[in-house]
Each structure stands twice: as C-alpha cells, then as structure tokens.
Motif scaffolding. Structure first.
Motif, PDB file in Angstrom:
ATOM      1  N   GLN A 161      -7.939 -78.198 -18.162  1.00 40.22           N
ATOM      2  CA  GLN A 161      -7.731 -78.881 -19.638  1.00 40.22           C
ATOM      3  C   GLN A 161      -6.505 -79.282 -19.822  1.00 40.22           C
ATOM      4  O   GLN A 161      -5.988 -80.395 -20.397  1.00 40.22           O
ATOM      5  N   VAL A 162      -5.359 -78.482 -19.400  1.00 35.60           N
ATOM      6  CA  VAL A 162      -4.080 -78.508 -19.507  1.00 35.60           C
ATOM      7  C   VAL A 162      -3.611 -79.951 -18.641  1.00 35.60           C
ATOM      8  O   VAL A 162      -2.901 -80.815 -19.090  1.00 35.60           O
ATOM      9  N   HIS A 169      -5.475 -82.349 -17.603  1.00 38.88           N
ATOM     10  CA  HIS A 169      -6.078 -83.450 -18.295  1.00 38.88           C
ATOM     11  C   HIS A 169      -5.341 -83.971 -19.826  1.00 38.88           C
ATOM     12  O   HIS A 169      -5.131 -85.142 -19.850  1.00 38.88           O
ATOM     13  N   HIS A 170      -4.960 -82.906 -20.252  1.00 42.63           N
ATOM     14  CA  HIS A 170      -3.905 -83.166 -21.478  1.00 42.63           C
ATOM     15  C   HIS A 170      -2.582 -83.835 -21.098  1.00 42.63           C
ATOM     16  O   HIS A 170      -2.262 -84.807 -21.856  1.00 42.63           O
ATOM     17  N   ARG A 171      -2.250 -83.462 -19.918  1.00 40.83           N
ATOM     18  CA  ARG A 171      -0.827 -83.711 -19.528  1.00 40.83           C
ATOM     19  C   ARG A 171      -0.967 -85.443 -18.939  1.00 40.83           C
ATOM     20  O   ARG A 171      -0.009 -86.009 -18.665  1.00 40.83           O
ATOM     21  N   ILE A 214      -0.195 -73.423 -23.172  1.00 38.67           N
ATOM     22  CA  ILE A 214      -0.934 -73.702 -24.403  1.00 38.67           C
ATOM     23  C   ILE A 214      -0.030 -73.311 -25.488  1.00 38.67           C
ATOM     24  O   ILE A 214      -0.006 -74.171 -26.158  1.00 38.67           O
ATOM     25  N   ASP A 216     -11.780 -72.792 -24.668  1.00 43.27           N
ATOM     26  CA  ASP A 216     -11.410 -74.063 -25.038  1.00 43.27           C
ATOM     27  C   ASP A 216      -9.733 -74.233 -25.303  1.00 43.27           C
ATOM     28  O   ASP A 216      -9.557 -73.443 -26.471  1.00 43.27           O
ATOM     29  N   TYR A 221      -7.902 -76.181 -26.679  1.00 44.70           N
ATOM     30  CA  TYR A 221      -7.609 -76.426 -28.107  1.00 44.70           C
ATOM     31  C   TYR A 221      -8.242 -75.751 -29.186  1.00 44.70           C
ATOM     32  O   TYR A 221      -7.617 -75.534 -30.216  1.00 44.70           O
TER      33      TYR A 221
END
Lengths: 650, 124
Positions: free
Chosen positions: A440-441, A443-445, B26, B108, B110
């Motif tokens: 996720q990180v 993808h976020h970046r 995060i 998740d 987020y």
C-alpha cells in the motif's frame, strides 16, 4: 269301607317297599314298621311297638318339627347290637291340616360301597406328597399321612394326640387361633402361604388349605389341613427377585457410568455398586500403577469398613495387588486366614480380611487398568454368583474407563488442533500484514499515472483473498472450540444488505443485482458476522453463475421473523450434493477443479445464522440456479441474555 | 506544551520488526517508539508517557490485552487512548479489555492512520 280297603292297600305296598318305613304318632311312639325295616334293624315288631322312636334313631332331628314337608339326612340306626349308617327321610302325616303322626323312611347306606370309597380315599391320602392332617377344634392332631411325615419330619406316632402348635414358629402362634376360629365358623382357608417348623427346627414355607370336618349331622368337629411345601418355589421366586434386582442395579450402573467422562466418578460409582452387590464390608478400586507411576493417588473406596484401605494408601504393598493385575481372572477365597496360598494371592497378613475377592479391570487393548478388591470379616461370604456380578461390573467399568480415556485423548487432540490453527493463523497474518502494508505504501508513493500502480493493485487483491481464506480457517477453529463469539446489537439488516449490494455493483459490474426489501428491519445481530454470512452467499452466487446473469435478493418481514432469499441463475447444485453443502471442507466434486475455495464458506455461514437462532436452507436445480433462504428471528431474548454475560460492554 | 516543539509521541508494542517499521512509515508525522516485548514497553512507560498506545495482542512475553487492562486502570495512563491490533481477536474482546479502538490485522494503512488521527484529535 273304602278307607279300610285303601289302608290295607297302602300297608301291603309299604310291606313290599325296598326302604324301611316306620310310622310314629304325635308322641313319637312307634305304631307301625314294615318288614324291610324289621329286616334292616334285625328286630321284631313286638319289641318296637309303642316304643319311643329314639330307641331306633337317636338323632334329635327325628323329633323336631320339620320346616318343609320333608327332611332328609344321614344318621345311624340302632338295631340289635350294632349301629349302621342310614339315609332318613321324615314326612309329617296330616289330617285336616293337623299333624297326626310322622313317617320315617329309612334306607341303608351301602356299607360295602362306603368301605370301598374309604379305602380308596385312605390310599390317596397316604400316597399324597402333600401333608394331609386332621385335627379337632382344640388343635389336637388326629391323623397324619406319609406326606406330613416327609414334610415335617415327625412320624404319625410322634404327633397324633399332640397340639398342632408344635409345628408353629413362636412368632406365628396366633395364626392357629385365627385358623381355628375360621374353621369353627365353617369357613375354609385356601392357599394360605405361611411358615411352619420341621422337626429339626428348620423353617418350611407352606401353602395351607384348611377345611372344616363335619359329623353326619353337619356339626363341625375338626379340621382337615392340606399343606404343600413351597420352600423351593419361594426360593426360586426369591432368587428371581434378587437376580432382577441385581440386573436393575447393573443396568443403572451401566447408565450412570456411561453418562459421565469423569474417571473419578466412574470409579467411585462402580466401586460403590460392586461393594453392595457382592455384600462386602469394604471394597476398593486401585489403579494398576505398573504402567504409570503417577497414578498412585487415584483410587476409589466403598463399604462400611473402607477405612481399612485408607490405611493401605500410605504404604501400598504392590504384592497385594500384583496377583490380580497379573491374573486375568477373578480371585475368590472363602477363608484367607486358613488359605495356604494367601500370600501368593496377595492378601496382606494382619488385614481384617477373611472372605476375599478381587477382579482385574481389563481394557479392550488387553492392558489391566486396575482392579476391584473386596473383603469381609466373615468366612465364605463370596459365592460363585458374586463372581458373575463382579465380572459384569468389571467389564462395564472397563468399557467406561476406555471411553473416558478415549474422550480425554480426543479432547487433547482437538485442543492441540485448535491451538495449532490459532497460532498458524496468527503467524500467517503477520507477514500478510507487513506485505500488504508495504504494498500500500509502495502504491501510495507511485505517481498517480504510473502504470505499475496496476501491478500493486493486483498484488493487493490477491493478498485480500489470502486473508479471507485465513479468516475462514480461523473461524472454523473458533466454531469447533465453541468460541465463535457474537457481539449483538440492533442491526438494520435491510440497510446492511443494501450497502453490500451497492458495493457489489461497483466491484462486480458484470452481474445484475436486483434487491427487493422493506426500508428497514431491525434484528438483534452481530453486524460483522451477519455481513460475513451475506458476503459468503453473494460471493457464492457470483462464483457459480455466468456473467451477465442476475442475482436477486428478496427480503420479507413477517410478524416474528425476517426471510432473506438470495437467488442466482447459475450452474445449480445436484440434488445428491445438496445435503452436504453445509458441511465443513465439503465441495461439490464436479466444480472443485475449476472454481477455487476451501469449502468452508457455507459451513461458517450456517454456523453464523444458527448462532443467531436462525435457519438456512437451499433449493436448487442443476443448470437453473440456486436459492438460499435465511430465516432470522426479529426478537430473541435468549440470544441477548446469553451474549450479555459474555460481553460486558462499557 | 508551548515549549514542546517535538512531534507527539506514540508507543507501539509490536514484536514484528517489519510491522514496527511500517508503522513508522505510515505515521511519519508522529514520533514512533516501537517495543518488541512487554518488559521493554513497561520500562519506557515508567520513564515517559506517550499520547497514544498501539498494542499488539500476541506478544512473546504476554498478552497485549493484559497490558491494555493495566494501562486503563493506572491513574496516570487511563486517559491515554489505546488502539489494539491483532490478527486473532474480535472487537468484543478488545472492548472488554477497555481499549478505545480495535484494528484487525492485516490492516488498511489509511484506516489505521485515520484511527490514530481521530484519537489524537479527540485527546488533544
């Protein structure tokens, strides 16, 4: 004239009669006797004329008034020198309703015949196995047959003239009084079961029939008593009763010890019952510790003198039990003190044991699990029948112990399996968590228009699938441990399903979703769990239907329950598989090669619905589609009550 | 407060080093302290208190649920928000232990950040 003719005719006829006839006047003086009577009585008329009738017949009834016109009875005729039994018929002679005399018709009772009858009777009485005794009204014995000799042990000479009470046990003396009273009243006593004494003093169980004996005039002059020995019958009845009672006890034991898996309860119950059944002063179950040294403390004791084994507890002498543990047979000793093999058989010297019995309890595997030990201070207390009983108890105990041990093993295996699944799930989820997070990180970046974002997305979707599989496995372990916990709250199921479908329309646009539901319907439910159940069913509908087909969700609220139907137009389920689809790890074989899954979804769904006190059913036609129908109660106080205790909400 | 120019502190009790590192990425706007076991965590709590706790449940030297309970019963720690993280417990268990929020693993990122921001704002 005519009267004289008639009279002479009558007299002629009276002379030719086969019966003797006497006519007396009102003062019972004889005025006439026919020849037949003179023959019977062997007397001349001169000696009879004007004599009172009592010189011929002494029975008082002869002179008493007759109620009816005629009276007949048996009596005795006193002739010259001898008396004889006769049948007498009295008739009053009347003129103008006035009694002017009485005629007495006398028939001789056939002596020969009577003697024959009597000898036959006597023979019957003598040869009877029953005791046939006669006694007078004072209870004095007047006759005593062979049967009586056999049953009571006295000869006729020993008892005739003695009181019948010599046969009565002291505590039954009053019975004789009652019997004689009944006899005096002319009553017969039939099949009266009682106890009398043999000459030796031994008690005999008898069935008595006592009848009054009457004289020729009907006077009660004594009693005849027929006694049948029913000692054997009573013994048989008692034996049957005892064996029935024992069977019941054994059955109870079997029920009691198979109803529990607690070893200590099984052993205590079995020891109590066995000690009682064999009539021991003390009984014990001792574990065979030769296999496992840790079991020394486990045992059960019973009986009034169980303290004896308490003292043994501190210094269990293995030799004492070894004989039974090594033997596969029951050991029974009538007198352990005198018995030469006492030490060999393991009875400890100095113990308060005279009667001794022991039986091994052998597992189905052939291992001697332990043994029952019984003792009594009196010799010869234990009989072969007790061996049989003990054998039955040992076998039942062995089965119960085997079951309890298997149950414990099974529990242990089941617990280990649950622990393994829980640990495995946790261990698998840790890398899944960091992998998903880093993806996720990543993808976020990435810049928004980077083509690699698609790859990260794909990888994330697969991770989600993996997560669902792990969750299912984890749920299974919780369901099996009975630990699937519900957090109940008021849930608007209609809203929940509507939101779900909105989501599906976005993620699975190749299917047509049609929903038909009321605006709202609140039920007590665990929102996450119920959602999981619906997701499982909708996912299944998608999984087993071709694209562009429609999936219908119908919700109908009834007075006390909500019905939810999830209907697809997919490949359907063959009738023969339908009953199995809610089973754990079950997958319809024909599709298992083409469609992925572990076969846990429907099992978990059913469990969730049932934990909500609901029901789930399936109806399906091959190549037509499948409909799952869920029924959920609108109110369920019991669910709330159960859950409140589990979840203390702040 | 005025003098404290540094970032707000969050204590993370998590035995998996990678997940600890993920937290730091995060929640980079906070000062994250990751502790791999309960004893190190407890030592730190005695020295200085953070503004929020993120607790894993299955730990090498005990259960995060017990840590949660003791923090919620301590006079100087009971008002600090606690978010429990675990792969194998339901929200009900977390509430039972007195936690303010529960985030299941895998999470998740987020959602986790949103939860942390929410409780930080609520307790500011």
């Amino acid at each position: 004239m005519q009267t004289t003719e008639l009279l002479s005719f009558v007299f002629e006829n009276l002379q030719t009669l086969k019966a003797g006839v006497v006519i007396v006047d009102n003062s019972f003086r004889i005025v006439f006797a026919n020849q037949r009577l003179l023959d019977i009585a062997d007397i001349s008329f001169e000696n009879l004329q004007h004599q009172h009738i009592s010189t011929l017949l002494s029975a008082k009834e002869v002179c008493l008034p007759i109620d009816n016109a005629q009276l007949s009875f048996a009596t005795e005729l006193q002739g010259t020198g001898q008396t004889m039994g006769v049948w007498l018929t009295l008739t009053d002679i009347k003129r103008n309703s006035q009694i002017i005399g009485r005629s007495l018709m006398i028939k001789r009772l056939d002596i020969k015949e009577a003697q024959g009858d009597q000898s036959i009777l006597a023979a019957i009485i003598e040869s009877s196995d029953d005791a046939i005794i006669s006694k007078n009204l004072n209870g004095i014995i007047s006759s005593w047959n062979k049967g009586a000799e056999n049953i009571f042990g006295y000869t006729a000479d020993e008892v005739i003239g003695k009181s019948i009470t010599i046969l009565l046990p002291y505590n039954r003396l009053s019975e004789e009084h009652t019997i004689l009273n009944n006899i005096r009243m002319g009553n017969r006593i039939e099949h009266f079961e009682t106890i009398r004494l043999h000459k030796s003093g031994k008690e005999i169980h008898l069935s008595l029939t006592v009848s009054p004996i009457k004289d020729l005039y009907g006077n009660i002059i004594g009693a005849s008593k027929v006694a049948r020995d029913i000692t054997e019958k009573i013994r048989t009845e008692t034996a049957i009763k005892l064996s029935n009672q024992r069977l019941r006890v054994l059955n109870r034991l079997s029920e009691d010890i198979s109803a529990t898996m607690d070893l200590q309860i099984i052993l205590q119950t079995a020891t109590n019952v066995a000690t009682k059944l064999v009539g021991a002063n003390f009984g014990a179950f001792i574990y065979n510790t030769s296999h496992n040294d840790n079991n020394h403390a486990l045992y059960a004791l019973a009986g009034p003198q169980k303290e004896f084994f308490e003292t043994l507890k501190s210094n269990i002498n293995d030799d004492f039990f070894k004989a039974t543990f090594a033997n596969f047979e029951i050991i029974r000793i009538n007198d352990a003190i005198q018995h030469p093999k006492t030490t060999k058989n393991g009875v400890p010297r100095g113990a308060p044991i005279v009667s001794y019995m022991a039986a091994p309890v052998t597992s189905i595997s052939g291992r001697v699990l332990g043994g029952f030990f019984f003792g009594h201070q009196q010799p010869g207390q234990f009989m072969p029948e007790h061996e049989d009983l003990l054998n039955a108890v040992s076998k039942q105990t062995a089965v119960a112990l085997d079951n309890a041990n298997l149950f414990a093993e099974l529990n242990d295996i089941s617990r280990k399996k649950d622990e393994f699944i829980a640990l495995a799930t946790h261990e698998l989820k840790t890398p899944l968590t960091s992998m998903g997070g880093f993806l996720q990180v990543l993808h976020h970046r990435l810049p928004a228009n980077d083509a690699n974002g698609y790859l990260a997305d794909k990888a994330l979707k697969q991770l989600q699938k993996l997560n669902i599989l792990f969750n299912d496995l984890f749920d299974i372990s919780r369901i099996q441990a009975g630990k699937l916990q519900l957090n109940l709250e008021k849930v608007n199921v209609c809203l929940l399903v509507n939101e779900l479908i909105e989501n599906y329309q976005e993620t699975s646009p190749e299917y047509v979703f049609k929903i038909n539901a009321p605006k709202s319907c609140h039920i007590p439910a665990d929102k996450m769990r119920l959602e999981q159940a619906f997701i499982n069913l909708i996912n299944n509908a998608i999984k087993y239907s071709p694209p562009k087909t429609s999936i219908h969700i119908n919700m109908v609220k009834h007075s006390c329950h909500l019905v939810v139907e999830i209907k697809d137009n997919g490949i359907g389920i063959d009738k023969e598989y339908q009953k199995n689809i809610f089973s754990q790890f079950y997958r319809v074989r024909s599709v298992s090669g083409t469609i992925s899954g572990l076969g846990l979804g429907l099992y978990i769904t059913k469990e969730i619905i049932e934990r909500h006190q609901g029901k789930i059913a399936v109806s399906s036609e091959l190549n037509q589609g499948t409909t799952f129908t869920i029924t959920l109660p609108l109110k369920n106080d019991s669910v709330f009550a159960n859950e409140k205790n589990n979840n203390l909400r702040s | 407060m005025y003098l404290q120019m540094k970032k707000t502190i969050i204590y993370v009790l998590e035995d998996d080093a990678d997940i600890g590192e993920l937290m730091e990425i995060i929640l980079d706007e906070y000062e994250i302290h990751v502790f791999p076991n309960i004893s190190k965590f407890n030592q730190a709590v005695l020295v200085k208190l953070p503004s929020l706790f993120l607790l894993d449940i299955m730990l090498p030297d005990g259960s995060g649920l017990d840590v949660c309970k003791s923090l919620k019963s301590g006079a100087d720690t009971q008002n600090i928000p606690i978010i429990l993280l675990s792969a194998s417990y339901s929200t009900g268990t977390a509430e039972h232990a007195g936690a303010d929020a529960f985030v299941s693993k895998p999470f998740d990122i987020y959602e986790l950040k949103q939860q942390v921001d929410h409780w930080m704002a609520a307790n500011a």
